[in-house]
Design a protein around this motif. Structure first.
Motif, PDB file in Angstrom:
ATOM      1  N   UNK A 114     -26.706 -24.503 -14.832  1.00  0.00           N
ATOM      2  CA  UNK A 114     -27.659 -25.448 -14.963  1.00  0.00           C
ATOM      3  C   UNK A 114     -27.198 -26.884 -14.640  1.00  0.00           C
ATOM      4  N   UNK A 115     -25.927 -26.973 -13.997  1.00  0.00           N
ATOM      5  CA  UNK A 115     -25.331 -28.202 -13.658  1.00  0.00           C
ATOM      6  C   UNK A 115     -26.329 -28.714 -12.295  1.00  0.00           C
ATOM      7  N   UNK A 116     -27.480 -28.834 -12.045  1.00  0.00           N
ATOM      8  CA  UNK A 116     -28.070 -29.173 -11.115  1.00  0.00           C
ATOM      9  C   UNK A 116     -28.692 -30.540 -11.033  1.00  0.00           C
ATOM     10  N   UNK A 117     -28.449 -31.374  -9.881  1.00  0.00           N
ATOM     11  CA  UNK A 117     -28.973 -32.644  -9.853  1.00  0.00           C
ATOM     12  C   UNK A 117     -29.862 -32.729  -8.712  1.00  0.00           C
ATOM     13  N   UNK A 118     -31.252 -33.227  -8.951  1.00  0.00           N
ATOM     14  CA  UNK A 118     -31.904 -33.415  -7.643  1.00  0.00           C
ATOM     15  C   UNK A 118     -32.070 -32.210  -6.648  1.00  0.00           C
ATOM     16  N   UNK A 119     -31.951 -31.208  -7.419  1.00  0.00           N
ATOM     17  CA  UNK A 119     -32.056 -29.699  -6.630  1.00  0.00           C
ATOM     18  C   UNK A 119     -30.818 -29.406  -6.081  1.00  0.00           C
ATOM     19  N   UNK A 120     -29.630 -29.939  -6.490  1.00  0.00           N
ATOM     20  CA  UNK A 120     -28.125 -29.828  -5.681  1.00  0.00           C
ATOM     21  C   UNK A 120     -27.195 -29.340  -6.858  1.00  0.00           C
ATOM     22  N   UNK A 121     -26.682 -28.301  -6.682  1.00  0.00           N
ATOM     23  CA  UNK A 121     -25.510 -27.738  -7.644  1.00  0.00           C
ATOM     24  C   UNK A 121     -24.063 -27.747  -7.081  1.00  0.00           C
ATOM     25  N   UNK A 122     -23.340 -28.391  -7.294  1.00  0.00           N
ATOM     26  CA  UNK A 122     -22.184 -28.412  -6.343  1.00  0.00           C
ATOM     27  C   UNK A 122     -20.984 -27.343  -6.893  1.00  0.00           C
ATOM     28  N   UNK A 123     -21.313 -26.790  -8.036  1.00  0.00           N
ATOM     29  CA  UNK A 123     -20.285 -25.843  -8.657  1.00  0.00           C
ATOM     30  C   UNK A 123     -21.025 -24.283  -8.586  1.00  0.00           C
ATOM     31  N   UNK A 124     -22.267 -24.341  -8.444  1.00  0.00           N
ATOM     32  CA  UNK A 124     -22.837 -22.927  -8.375  1.00  0.00           C
ATOM     33  C   UNK A 124     -23.453 -22.707  -7.147  1.00  0.00           C
ATOM     34  N   UNK A 125     -23.144 -21.944  -6.227  1.00  0.00           N
ATOM     35  CA  UNK A 125     -23.803 -22.074  -4.879  1.00  0.00           C
ATOM     36  C   UNK A 125     -24.029 -20.421  -4.526  1.00  0.00           C
ATOM     37  N   UNK A 168     -24.160 -16.301   4.839  1.00  0.00           N
ATOM     38  CA  UNK A 168     -24.349 -17.052   5.862  1.00  0.00           C
ATOM     39  C   UNK A 168     -25.566 -18.060   5.933  1.00  0.00           C
ATOM     40  N   UNK A 169     -25.112 -19.037   6.622  1.00  0.00           N
ATOM     41  CA  UNK A 169     -26.100 -20.089   6.542  1.00  0.00           C
ATOM     42  C   UNK A 169     -26.086 -21.318   5.890  1.00  0.00           C
ATOM     43  N   UNK A 170     -25.235 -20.908   4.603  1.00  0.00           N
ATOM     44  CA  UNK A 170     -25.012 -22.016   3.652  1.00  0.00           C
ATOM     45  C   UNK A 170     -24.192 -23.141   4.112  1.00  0.00           C
ATOM     46  N   UNK A 171     -24.368 -24.578   3.564  1.00  0.00           N
ATOM     47  CA  UNK A 171     -23.641 -25.610   3.858  1.00  0.00           C
ATOM     48  C   UNK A 171     -22.220 -25.196   3.053  1.00  0.00           C
ATOM     49  N   UNK A 172     -20.829 -25.644   4.037  1.00  0.00           N
ATOM     50  CA  UNK A 172     -19.618 -25.388   3.290  1.00  0.00           C
ATOM     51  C   UNK A 172     -19.147 -26.801   2.832  1.00  0.00           C
ATOM     52  N   UNK A 173     -20.054 -27.811   2.565  1.00  0.00           N
ATOM     53  CA  UNK A 173     -19.333 -29.287   2.091  1.00  0.00           C
ATOM     54  C   UNK A 173     -20.750 -29.837   1.825  1.00  0.00           C
ATOM     55  N   UNK A 210     -18.732 -20.817  -9.383  1.00  0.00           N
ATOM     56  CA  UNK A 210     -19.419 -19.047  -9.295  1.00  0.00           C
ATOM     57  C   UNK A 210     -20.235 -19.100  -8.175  1.00  0.00           C
ATOM     58  N   UNK A 211     -20.036 -17.874  -7.491  1.00  0.00           N
ATOM     59  CA  UNK A 211     -20.818 -17.586  -6.229  1.00  0.00           C
ATOM     60  C   UNK A 211     -21.935 -16.800  -6.772  1.00  0.00           C
ATOM     61  N   UNK A 212     -23.214 -17.348  -6.632  1.00  0.00           N
ATOM     62  CA  UNK A 212     -24.347 -16.602  -7.163  1.00  0.00           C
ATOM     63  C   UNK A 212     -24.967 -15.567  -5.929  1.00  0.00           C
ATOM     64  N   UNK A 213     -24.339 -15.387  -4.994  1.00  0.00           N
ATOM     65  CA  UNK A 213     -24.601 -14.273  -4.045  1.00  0.00           C
ATOM     66  C   UNK A 213     -24.048 -13.060  -4.461  1.00  0.00           C
ATOM     67  N   UNK A 214     -23.295 -12.858  -5.567  1.00  0.00           N
ATOM     68  CA  UNK A 214     -22.865 -11.764  -5.887  1.00  0.00           C
ATOM     69  C   UNK A 214     -23.015 -11.390  -7.515  1.00  0.00           C
ATOM     70  N   UNK A 215     -22.962 -10.343  -7.774  1.00  0.00           N
ATOM     71  CA  UNK A 215     -23.271  -9.877  -9.277  1.00  0.00           C
ATOM     72  C   UNK A 215     -22.029  -9.261  -9.837  1.00  0.00           C
TER      73      UNK A 215
END
Length: 312
Positions: A126-137, A141-146, A176-181
């Motif tokens: 839930x740590x999202x601001x303006x649609x961006x979450x820096x700690x939960x990505x 592939x194709x995702x920004x690295x910074x 947390x990397x949301x791409x894995x479970x």
């Protein structure tokens, strides 16, 4: 010589009155607009400089907005990071308590650990601001690295533009990397496999140590505690990086604000009218206008005087 075709006195008075009216119109324009240089016709060089600097200030305004947006993102991530630090501290304490507890007690302790893990996932997600979450990505592939926050707009004398930015690597702050479970290992600080125990913070189970590295149960708990400490260390480093970025953003926002004020003052010195001077000049020109009208009236009466010569 008196002439009814050419009235030199009237022509001179008219020229003087026209010049006064033109100066009066210019002064009135300065007073009404507040500008000494309102367009290129007033002073091409000053107008060009002022126009360019105003354009730069508009760009600086965009930079200031970008810094404000970036500050919101970083503040949100920093809050989530501190909250996660507290939760992981509690998980570590529960693992330490479970090491010397009975099976029944470990079941209760695991229930508390599960609560902390759920709380971690909720707060980090839930740590999202303006649609961006820096700690939960999402990772992958194709995702920004910074995350890159524009911090400056620079234009040299040739018109070439460069921008500066404040960059934060996701790899250093991702929790947390949301791409894995789970139980699959992710790339975040909390969901990646521990180097000592092979278990992530989110997968700790004190009731079942299967798969945990260690020759004895005591060694397995020590491995879990070691990875918890490493995770806390990584989180502390991430919090420090976010804190440093936050401080830099705040300083840059203050600098850009002062820079914009400085540019406004500089432009004002070039093009703003001195209202005290212009108001005094206006009064003088109004008097000159009245005198000019009277002088023209007197000059025009000279022609009327010629008529008296023909009266018998």
């Amino acid at each position: 010589m008196a002439s009814i075709l050419t009235n030199a006195s009237a022509m001179t008075a008219l020229q003087s009155l026209s010049a006064t009216n033109k100066a009066l119109q210019q002064t009135q324009g300065r007073i009404s607009t507040g500008y000494r240089v309102a367009d290129a016709a007033d002073n091409a060089a000053y107008w060009s400089i002022a126009t360019t600097m105003r354009s730069d200030n508009k760009a600086n305004s965009v930079v200031q907005d970008a810094l404000g947006l970036g500050a919101g993102k970083v503040d949100t991530a920093y809050t989530a990071m501190n909250n996660a630090l507290d939760a992981v501290e509690k998980i570590k304490d529960k693992v330490l308590l479970a090491k010397t507890s009975s099976a029944e007690e470990r079941a209760k302790i695991q229930s508390e650990i599960d609560t902390y893990v759920a709380q971690l996932k909720d707060s980090i997600g839930g740590a999202s601001y303006a649609g961006s979450n820096l700690v939960y990505t999402k990772g992958g592939a194709g995702q920004p690295t910074e995350v890159s926050i524009i911090s400056g707009y620079n234009r040299d004398s040739s018109g070439n533009v460069t921008t500066s930015s404040i960059d934060i690597a996701f790899g250093n702050i991702r929790l947390i990397d949301a791409a894995v479970t789970p139980p699959a290992a992710g790339t975040g600080i909390l969901d990646k496999a521990g180097t000592a125990s092979t278990k992530s913070i989110l997968n700790i189970d004190v009731t079942n140590l299967t798969g945990v590295t260690g020759a004895t149960e005591s060694d397995q708990f020590d491995a879990l505690l070691t990875d918890a400490e490493k995770a806390l260390g990584s989180m502390a480093d991430a919090a420090a990086e976010l804190g440093a970025a936050k401080a830099r953003i705040d300083m840059q926002k203050d600098f850009v604000s002062k820079l914009m004020d400085s540019i406004d003052r500089g432009v004002g010195q070039l093009v703003d009218a001195d209202m005290n001077k212009e108001s005094t000049k206006l009064q003088a020109l109004q008097v000159q206008q009245q005198l000019g009208i009277q002088a023209l009236s007197i000059a025009n009466t000279n022609s009327q005087n010629i008529l008296s010569l023909f009266k018998g």
